[in-house]
Design a protein around this motif. Structure first.
Motif, mmCIF file in Angstrom:
data_model
loop_
_atom_site.group_PDB
_atom_site.id
_atom_site.type_symbol
_atom_site.label_atom_id
_atom_site.label_comp_id
_atom_site.label_asym_id
_atom_site.label_seq_id
_atom_site.Cartn_x
_atom_site.Cartn_y
_atom_site.Cartn_z
ATOM 1 N N ALA A 53 0.712 -1.218 0.232
ATOM 2 C CA ALA A 53 0.259 0.342 -0.195
ATOM 3 C C ALA A 53 1.296 1.302 0.145
ATOM 4 C CB ALA A 53 -1.098 -0.378 1.164
ATOM 5 N N SER A 54 0.182 2.171 -0.580
ATOM 6 C CA SER A 54 1.219 3.609 -0.685
ATOM 7 C C SER A 54 -0.008 4.489 -0.221
ATOM 8 C CB SER A 54 1.727 3.779 -2.140
ATOM 9 O OG SER A 54 0.505 3.929 -3.224
ATOM 10 N N GLY A 55 0.593 5.397 0.188
ATOM 11 C CA GLY A 55 -0.898 6.624 1.162
ATOM 12 C C GLY A 55 -1.135 6.192 2.679
ATOM 13 N N PHE A 56 -1.568 7.253 3.156
ATOM 14 C CA PHE A 56 -2.155 6.853 4.425
ATOM 15 C C PHE A 56 -2.801 6.118 4.626
ATOM 16 C CE2 PHE A 56 -2.668 7.447 9.175
ATOM 17 C CZ PHE A 56 -3.165 8.152 8.940
ATOM 18 N N ILE A 57 -3.430 5.220 5.741
ATOM 19 C CA ILE A 57 -4.259 4.230 5.777
ATOM 20 C C ILE A 57 -4.339 4.178 7.620
ATOM 21 C CG2 ILE A 57 -5.351 2.136 5.767
ATOM 22 C CD1 ILE A 57 -3.784 0.880 3.861
ATOM 23 N N PRO A 58 -5.806 4.221 8.092
ATOM 24 C CA PRO A 58 -5.723 4.465 9.291
ATOM 25 C C PRO A 58 -5.327 3.760 9.751
ATOM 26 C CG PRO A 58 -7.324 6.226 8.510
ATOM 27 C CD PRO A 58 -6.728 4.900 7.253
ATOM 28 N N SER B 41 -6.393 -7.021 11.052
ATOM 29 C CA SER B 41 -6.808 -5.576 11.348
ATOM 30 C C SER B 41 -5.052 -5.224 11.552
ATOM 31 C CB SER B 41 -7.164 -5.539 13.374
ATOM 32 O OG SER B 41 -7.266 -4.684 13.919
ATOM 33 N N ARG B 42 -4.827 -3.823 11.374
ATOM 34 C CA ARG B 42 -3.915 -3.141 10.962
ATOM 35 C C ARG B 42 -3.315 -2.832 12.505
ATOM 36 N NH1 ARG B 42 -1.244 -0.122 7.096
ATOM 37 N NH2 ARG B 42 -1.394 1.554 8.636
ATOM 38 N N ASN B 43 -4.297 -2.392 13.048
ATOM 39 C CA ASN B 43 -3.763 -2.666 15.022
ATOM 40 C C ASN B 43 -3.384 -3.859 15.562
ATOM 41 O OD1 ASN B 43 -5.976 -2.971 15.148
ATOM 42 N ND2 ASN B 43 -7.010 -0.980 15.691
ATOM 43 N N ASP B 44 -4.072 -4.543 16.116
ATOM 44 C CA ASP B 44 -4.278 -5.571 16.911
ATOM 45 C C ASP B 44 -3.288 -6.519 15.719
ATOM 46 O OD1 ASP B 44 -7.755 -5.688 17.501
ATOM 47 O OD2 ASP B 44 -6.262 -5.993 15.308
ATOM 48 N N GLY B 45 -3.312 -7.473 14.525
ATOM 49 C CA GLY B 45 -2.947 -7.950 14.818
ATOM 50 C C GLY B 45 -4.220 -8.933 14.539
ATOM 51 N N ASN B 46 -5.687 -8.812 14.863
ATOM 52 C CA ASN B 46 -6.521 -9.475 14.257
ATOM 53 C C ASN B 46 -6.747 -10.741 13.093
ATOM 54 O OD1 ASN B 46 -8.849 -11.141 15.919
ATOM 55 N ND2 ASN B 46 -10.101 -10.193 15.576
ATOM 56 N N THR B 47 -6.951 -11.657 12.840
ATOM 57 C CA THR B 47 -7.557 -11.850 11.920
ATOM 58 C C THR B 47 -8.286 -13.361 11.989
ATOM 59 O OG1 THR B 47 -6.257 -14.304 12.230
ATOM 60 C CG2 THR B 47 -5.175 -12.477 11.758
ATOM 61 N N TYR B 48 -9.456 -13.312 10.552
ATOM 62 C CA TYR B 48 -10.179 -14.200 9.832
ATOM 63 C C TYR B 48 -9.975 -14.374 8.817
ATOM 64 C CZ TYR B 48 -15.215 -14.815 8.085
ATOM 65 O OH TYR B 48 -15.869 -15.015 7.822
ATOM 66 N N TYR B 49 -10.551 -15.892 9.143
ATOM 67 C CA TYR B 49 -10.682 -16.774 7.342
ATOM 68 C C TYR B 49 -11.433 -17.623 7.414
ATOM 69 C CZ TYR B 49 -5.638 -15.996 8.369
ATOM 70 O OH TYR B 49 -4.184 -15.889 8.947
ATOM 71 N N VAL C 223 -10.225 -1.453 4.403
ATOM 72 C CA VAL C 223 -12.041 -1.497 4.723
ATOM 73 C C VAL C 223 -11.611 -1.000 5.663
ATOM 74 C CG1 VAL C 223 -13.818 -3.159 5.180
ATOM 75 C CG2 VAL C 223 -12.043 -3.977 3.833
ATOM 76 N N PRO C 224 -12.990 0.004 6.529
ATOM 77 C CA PRO C 224 -12.677 0.643 7.407
ATOM 78 C C PRO C 224 -13.017 0.268 9.090
ATOM 79 C CG PRO C 224 -14.050 2.168 5.590
ATOM 80 C CD PRO C 224 -13.821 0.843 5.587
ATOM 81 N N THR C 225 -13.663 -0.790 8.733
ATOM 82 C CA THR C 225 -13.561 -1.007 10.311
ATOM 83 C C THR C 225 -12.559 -3.028 10.020
ATOM 84 O OG1 THR C 225 -15.193 -2.448 10.338
ATOM 85 C CG2 THR C 225 -14.733 -0.161 11.275
ATOM 86 N N PHE C 226 -12.527 -3.822 10.940
ATOM 87 C CA PHE C 226 -12.196 -5.105 10.867
ATOM 88 C C PHE C 226 -13.594 -5.991 10.875
ATOM 89 C CE2 PHE C 226 -9.994 -9.353 11.168
ATOM 90 C CZ PHE C 226 -10.884 -10.177 12.356
ATOM 91 N N ARG C 227 -14.183 -6.048 11.047
ATOM 92 C CA ARG C 227 -16.623 -5.791 11.303
ATOM 93 C C ARG C 227 -16.320 -5.828 10.066
ATOM 94 N NH1 ARG C 227 -20.862 -4.754 11.918
ATOM 95 N NH2 ARG C 227 -22.440 -6.382 12.490
ATOM 96 N N ASN D 100 3.561 -3.594 9.256
ATOM 97 C CA ASN D 100 3.259 -1.673 8.877
ATOM 98 C C ASN D 100 4.316 -1.030 8.409
ATOM 99 O OD1 ASN D 100 0.439 -3.114 9.551
ATOM 100 N ND2 ASN D 100 1.000 -1.984 11.931
ATOM 101 N N ALA D 101 5.544 -1.648 8.819
ATOM 102 C CA ALA D 101 6.129 -0.258 8.682
ATOM 103 C C ALA D 101 6.478 -0.977 7.183
ATOM 104 C CB ALA D 101 8.033 -1.008 9.410
ATOM 105 N N LYS D 102 6.242 -1.893 6.853
ATOM 106 C CA LYS D 102 6.657 -1.432 5.235
ATOM 107 C C LYS D 102 5.246 -1.233 4.551
ATOM 108 C CE LYS D 102 10.405 -4.911 4.962
ATOM 109 N NZ LYS D 102 10.464 -6.524 4.209
ATOM 110 N N ASN D 103 3.959 -1.496 5.421
ATOM 111 C CA ASN D 103 2.826 -0.835 4.845
ATOM 112 C C ASN D 103 2.056 -2.333 3.877
ATOM 113 O OD1 ASN D 103 0.670 0.518 5.259
ATOM 114 N ND2 ASN D 103 1.042 2.462 3.687
#
Length: 124
Positions: free
Chosen positions: A24-29, A52-60, A99-103, A74-77
């Motif tokens: 990704a390039s550009g800002f992602i919250p 999830s970008r902040n806590d790394g929560n995953t879904y499959y 996606v704006p939220t994990f949910r 996240n350092a490499k986006n």
């Protein structure tokens, strides 16, 4: 504006592995999620996995659970999708999206920015 670029697709034999990248390039919250999706010829787009970008929560999704692993740097986006034990039915164009939220990612709604996709072909 966010731009996403998928890479790592290709031709692989059944049972093989591939690792896809979504750069990704550009800002992602930080509260955003990144999802992986795929679309096979003649089929609807299918959601596969979210992280999830902040806590790394995953879904499959059940179709890939135990075979695919999503991760992030996240350092490499960049978000990755490690795909093992590939099957012919995994053949598709694979996309990532913000996606704006994990949910929302889990329920496959609200996707914002998309990459152009990378083709994965599983065939002997």
């Amino acid at each position: 504006q966010v731009q996403l670029v998928e890479s790592g697709g290709g031709l692989v034999q059944p049972g093989g592995s591939l690792r896809l990248s979504c750069a990704a390039s550009g800002f992602i919250p930080d509260y955003y999620a990144i999802g992986w999706f795929r679309q096979a010829p003649g089929k609807e787009r299918e959601g596969l996995s979210c992280i999830s970008r902040n806590d790394g929560n995953t879904y499959y999704e059940d179709s890939v659970k135990g075979r695919f692993t999503i991760s992030r740097d996240n350092a490499k986006n960049t978000v990755y999708l490690q795909m093992n034990s590939l099957k012919p039915e995994d053949t598709a164009v694979y996309y990532c999206a913000t996606v704006p939220t994990f949910r929302l990612c889990v329920i496959r709604s609200g996707m914002e920015d998309w990459g152009k996709g990378t083709l994965v072909t599983v065939s002997s």
